[in-house]
Design a protein around this motif. Structure first.
Motif, PDB file in Angstrom:
ATOM      1  N   VAL A  11      19.845  41.539 -39.479  1.00  0.00           N
ATOM      2  CA  VAL A  11      19.821  42.848 -38.821  1.00  0.00           C
ATOM      3  C   VAL A  11      19.063  42.689 -37.503  1.00  0.00           C
ATOM      4  O   VAL A  11      17.918  42.253 -37.488  1.00  0.00           O
ATOM      5  CB  VAL A  11      19.149  43.911 -39.706  1.00  0.00           C
ATOM      6  N   LEU A  12      19.736  43.017 -36.413  1.00  0.00           N
ATOM      7  CA  LEU A  12      19.151  42.910 -35.077  1.00  0.00           C
ATOM      8  C   LEU A  12      19.118  44.288 -34.439  1.00  0.00           C
ATOM      9  O   LEU A  12      20.026  45.099 -34.639  1.00  0.00           O
ATOM     10  CB  LEU A  12      19.985  41.975 -34.202  1.00  0.00           C
ATOM     11  N   VAL A  13      18.080  44.553 -33.657  1.00  0.00           N
ATOM     12  CA  VAL A  13      17.970  45.827 -32.950  1.00  0.00           C
ATOM     13  C   VAL A  13      17.728  45.531 -31.472  1.00  0.00           C
ATOM     14  O   VAL A  13      16.888  44.704 -31.123  1.00  0.00           O
ATOM     15  CB  VAL A  13      16.832  46.692 -33.527  1.00  0.00           C
ATOM     16  N   TYR A  14      18.480  46.213 -30.629  1.00  0.00           N
ATOM     17  CA  TYR A  14      18.390  46.087 -29.184  1.00  0.00           C
ATOM     18  C   TYR A  14      18.007  47.445 -28.609  1.00  0.00           C
ATOM     19  O   TYR A  14      18.393  48.484 -29.140  1.00  0.00           O
ATOM     20  CB  TYR A  14      19.739  45.666 -28.583  1.00  0.00           C
ATOM     21  N   ARG A  71      18.164  44.782 -24.416  1.00  0.00           N
ATOM     22  CA  ARG A  71      17.184  43.740 -24.723  1.00  0.00           C
ATOM     23  C   ARG A  71      16.933  43.722 -26.224  1.00  0.00           C
ATOM     24  O   ARG A  71      16.764  44.769 -26.849  1.00  0.00           O
ATOM     25  CB  ARG A  71      15.862  43.999 -24.001  1.00  0.00           C
ATOM     26  N   LEU A  72      16.872  42.517 -26.761  1.00  0.00           N
ATOM     27  CA  LEU A  72      16.588  42.330 -28.178  1.00  0.00           C
ATOM     28  C   LEU A  72      15.130  42.660 -28.445  1.00  0.00           C
ATOM     29  O   LEU A  72      14.236  42.242 -27.716  1.00  0.00           O
ATOM     30  CB  LEU A  72      16.887  40.873 -28.568  1.00  0.00           C
ATOM     31  N   LEU A  73      14.876  43.460 -29.495  1.00  0.00           N
ATOM     32  CA  LEU A  73      13.492  43.760 -29.868  1.00  0.00           C
ATOM     33  C   LEU A  73      12.891  42.552 -30.552  1.00  0.00           C
ATOM     34  O   LEU A  73      13.591  41.802 -31.211  1.00  0.00           O
ATOM     35  CB  LEU A  73      13.431  44.963 -30.816  1.00  0.00           C
ATOM     36  N   THR A  74      11.683  42.340 -30.372  1.00  0.00           N
ATOM     37  CA  THR A  74      10.548  43.113 -29.917  1.00  0.00           C
ATOM     38  C   THR A  74      10.452  43.023 -28.406  1.00  0.00           C
ATOM     39  O   THR A  74      10.600  41.961 -27.825  1.00  0.00           O
ATOM     40  CB  THR A  74       9.251  42.561 -30.555  1.00  0.00           C
ATOM     41  N   GLN A  75      10.180  44.187 -27.744  1.00  0.00           N
ATOM     42  CA  GLN A  75       9.975  44.227 -26.307  1.00  0.00           C
ATOM     43  C   GLN A  75       8.568  44.743 -26.031  1.00  0.00           C
ATOM     44  O   GLN A  75       8.124  45.704 -26.658  1.00  0.00           O
ATOM     45  CB  GLN A  75      10.999  45.128 -25.620  1.00  0.00           C
ATOM     46  N   THR A  76       7.898  44.113 -25.099  1.00  0.00           N
ATOM     47  CA  THR A  76       6.518  44.462 -24.763  1.00  0.00           C
ATOM     48  C   THR A  76       6.457  44.940 -23.324  1.00  0.00           C
ATOM     49  O   THR A  76       7.076  44.344 -22.441  1.00  0.00           O
ATOM     50  CB  THR A  76       5.602  43.230 -24.939  1.00  0.00           C
ATOM     51  N   ARG A  77       5.691  46.031 -23.121  1.00  0.00           N
ATOM     52  CA  ARG A  77       5.462  46.546 -21.767  1.00  0.00           C
ATOM     53  C   ARG A  77       3.964  46.598 -21.518  1.00  0.00           C
ATOM     54  O   ARG A  77       3.194  47.003 -22.392  1.00  0.00           O
ATOM     55  CB  ARG A  77       6.035  47.959 -21.619  1.00  0.00           C
ATOM     56  N   ARG A  83      26.719  29.477 -33.936  1.00  0.00           N
ATOM     57  CA  ARG A  83      25.888  29.154 -32.771  1.00  0.00           C
ATOM     58  C   ARG A  83      25.848  30.325 -31.796  1.00  0.00           C
ATOM     59  O   ARG A  83      26.091  30.176 -30.596  1.00  0.00           O
ATOM     60  CB  ARG A  83      26.370  27.895 -32.084  1.00  0.00           C
ATOM     61  N   LEU A  84      25.550  31.484 -32.343  1.00  0.00           N
ATOM     62  CA  LEU A  84      25.575  32.729 -31.599  1.00  0.00           C
ATOM     63  C   LEU A  84      24.259  32.952 -30.876  1.00  0.00           C
ATOM     64  O   LEU A  84      23.191  32.824 -31.463  1.00  0.00           O
ATOM     65  CB  LEU A  84      25.827  33.879 -32.588  1.00  0.00           C
ATOM     66  N   ASP A  85      24.325  33.301 -29.609  1.00  0.00           N
ATOM     67  CA  ASP A  85      23.147  33.668 -28.834  1.00  0.00           C
ATOM     68  C   ASP A  85      22.890  35.147 -29.087  1.00  0.00           C
ATOM     69  O   ASP A  85      23.497  36.013 -28.461  1.00  0.00           O
ATOM     70  CB  ASP A  85      23.381  33.407 -27.348  1.00  0.00           C
ATOM     71  N   VAL A  86      21.999  35.458 -30.030  1.00  0.00           N
ATOM     72  CA  VAL A  86      21.779  36.843 -30.428  1.00  0.00           C
ATOM     73  C   VAL A  86      21.081  37.657 -29.352  1.00  0.00           C
ATOM     74  O   VAL A  86      21.050  38.884 -29.428  1.00  0.00           O
ATOM     75  CB  VAL A  86      21.006  36.936 -31.767  1.00  0.00           C
ATOM     76  N   SER A  87      20.524  37.021 -28.327  1.00  0.00           N
ATOM     77  CA  SER A  87      19.926  37.777 -27.232  1.00  0.00           C
ATOM     78  C   SER A  87      20.991  38.323 -26.276  1.00  0.00           C
ATOM     79  O   SER A  87      20.714  39.171 -25.450  1.00  0.00           O
ATOM     80  CB  SER A  87      18.924  36.921 -26.463  1.00  0.00           C
ATOM     81  N   ALA A 114      27.883  38.725 -26.604  1.00  0.00           N
ATOM     82  CA  ALA A 114      28.223  37.672 -27.574  1.00  0.00           C
ATOM     83  C   ALA A 114      28.212  38.229 -28.991  1.00  0.00           C
ATOM     84  O   ALA A 114      29.065  37.873 -29.811  1.00  0.00           O
ATOM     85  CB  ALA A 114      27.245  36.510 -27.447  1.00  0.00           C
ATOM     86  N   VAL A 115      27.270  39.106 -29.285  1.00  0.00           N
ATOM     87  CA  VAL A 115      27.202  39.724 -30.615  1.00  0.00           C
ATOM     88  C   VAL A 115      28.409  40.621 -30.840  1.00  0.00           C
ATOM     89  O   VAL A 115      29.043  40.587 -31.901  1.00  0.00           O
ATOM     90  CB  VAL A 115      25.880  40.507 -30.794  1.00  0.00           C
ATOM     91  N   LEU A 116      28.764  41.440 -29.836  1.00  0.00           N
ATOM     92  CA  LEU A 116      29.945  42.296 -29.959  1.00  0.00           C
ATOM     93  C   LEU A 116      31.210  41.462 -30.145  1.00  0.00           C
ATOM     94  O   LEU A 116      32.074  41.809 -30.961  1.00  0.00           O
ATOM     95  CB  LEU A 116      30.080  43.200 -28.731  1.00  0.00           C
ATOM     96  N   ASP A 117      31.329  40.375 -29.408  1.00  0.00           N
ATOM     97  CA  ASP A 117      32.491  39.498 -29.549  1.00  0.00           C
ATOM     98  C   ASP A 117      32.544  38.892 -30.946  1.00  0.00           C
ATOM     99  O   ASP A 117      33.611  38.807 -31.559  1.00  0.00           O
ATOM    100  CB  ASP A 117      32.472  38.388 -28.499  1.00  0.00           C
ATOM    101  N   TYR A 118      31.387  38.472 -31.468  1.00  0.00           N
ATOM    102  CA  TYR A 118      31.327  37.885 -32.807  1.00  0.00           C
ATOM    103  C   TYR A 118      31.780  38.901 -33.854  1.00  0.00           C
ATOM    104  O   TYR A 118      32.505  38.553 -34.787  1.00  0.00           O
ATOM    105  CB  TYR A 118      29.904  37.416 -33.107  1.00  0.00           C
ATOM    106  N   LEU A 119      31.376  40.158 -33.681  1.00  0.00           N
ATOM    107  CA  LEU A 119      31.750  41.215 -34.627  1.00  0.00           C
ATOM    108  C   LEU A 119      33.127  41.798 -34.334  1.00  0.00           C
ATOM    109  O   LEU A 119      33.608  42.648 -35.075  1.00  0.00           O
ATOM    110  CB  LEU A 119      30.706  42.329 -34.609  1.00  0.00           C
ATOM    111  N   GLN A 120      33.750  41.364 -33.254  1.00  0.00           N
ATOM    112  CA  GLN A 120      35.061  41.854 -32.827  1.00  0.00           C
ATOM    113  C   GLN A 120      35.033  43.368 -32.622  1.00  0.00           C
ATOM    114  O   GLN A 120      35.897  44.103 -33.104  1.00  0.00           O
ATOM    115  CB  GLN A 120      36.146  41.448 -33.827  1.00  0.00           C
ATOM    116  N   VAL A 121      34.011  43.827 -31.883  1.00  0.00           N
ATOM    117  CA  VAL A 121      33.836  45.250 -31.586  1.00  0.00           C
ATOM    118  C   VAL A 121      33.889  45.441 -30.078  1.00  0.00           C
ATOM    119  O   VAL A 121      33.227  44.732 -29.335  1.00  0.00           O
ATOM    120  CB  VAL A 121      32.475  45.763 -32.137  1.00  0.00           C
ATOM    121  N   GLU A 122      34.669  46.420 -29.638  1.00  0.00           N
ATOM    122  CA  GLU A 122      34.715  46.762 -28.224  1.00  0.00           C
ATOM    123  C   GLU A 122      33.556  47.696 -27.909  1.00  0.00           C
ATOM    124  O   GLU A 122      33.240  48.588 -28.693  1.00  0.00           O
ATOM    125  CB  GLU A 122      36.035  47.455 -27.887  1.00  0.00           C
TER     126      GLU A 122
END
Length: 192
Positions: free
Chosen positions: A83-86, A105-111, A166-170, A174-182
């Motif tokens: 499970v990834l959250v952006y 941006r992939l979480l965790t994000q720091t400001r 070999r998916l670049d989850v960041s 690439a994630v949308l393409d892997y899931l075949q989602v527009e």
């Protein structure tokens, strides 16, 4: 004598290989369905992605939940799934004059703020995702731009086959393409 033992061993092995036992009982019936690709014909085990928008307030302890059975009821999440959250970090103009481009941006994000360090973070189970703020200062001092109308993209990736992909989850595309989602077909849940 060696030839006799070899011949006897060969005959014994040949005899064992030719034996068959009784046919076992039939297995349990499978699920009816077409191909499992779009969730319309059964439970989607191929993963999904959806957006959730909400506010971080003192009333919700600067966090909000996405329960999979409510927000993505066609999805069955397993403990082994990823499970990834952006976070929708910003929107920039398209240099070609087209529609604005979302920057994820992939979480965790720091400001680093005047008050101190702020983190957008999450945790999850196979039932839900909790998105929350963490800081080394009082969260009540945050500006509305840091707390209000924040959009997150939740991607659930099946563990099967992910390690070989070999998916670049960041990379959101690439994630949308892997899931075949527009991009235009990503459903949205509003928590405001």
């Amino acid at each position: 004598m060696k030839q006799f033992n070899a011949l006897l061993s060969f005959a014994f092995v040949f005899f064992l290989m030719s034996c068959e036992g009784p046919v076992g009982p039939p297995g349990p019936p499978g699920f009816d369905g077409l191909d499992g690709l779009d969730g319309a014909d059964g439970v989607n085990i191929l993963g999904t992605v959806y957006d959730i928008t909400g506010d971080f307030t003192a009333g919700n302890n600067y966090s909000f939940f996405s329960v999979f059975s409510e927000d993505a009821p066609e999805l069955e999440v397993f403990e082994t799934d990823v499970v990834l959250v952006y976070i929708l970090w910003e929107t920039v103009d398209d240099p070609g004059g087209g529609a604005p481009i979302d920057v994820w941006r992939l979480l965790t994000q720091t400001r680093l703020l005047d008050q101190g360090i702020l983190q957008y973070n999450y945790d999850h189970t196979f039932l839900d995702v909790s998105i929350f703020l963490e800081a080394d200062f009082d969260l009540a001092t945050l500006a509305p731009g840091d707390t209000d109308n924040q959009t997150f993209r939740i991607a659930v990736l099946p563990a099967d086959g992910l390690s070989q992909a070999r998916l670049d989850v960041s990379n959101m595309q690439a994630v949308l393409d892997y899931l075949q989602v527009e991009e235009s077909r990503v459903p949205e849940v509003i928590r405001n």
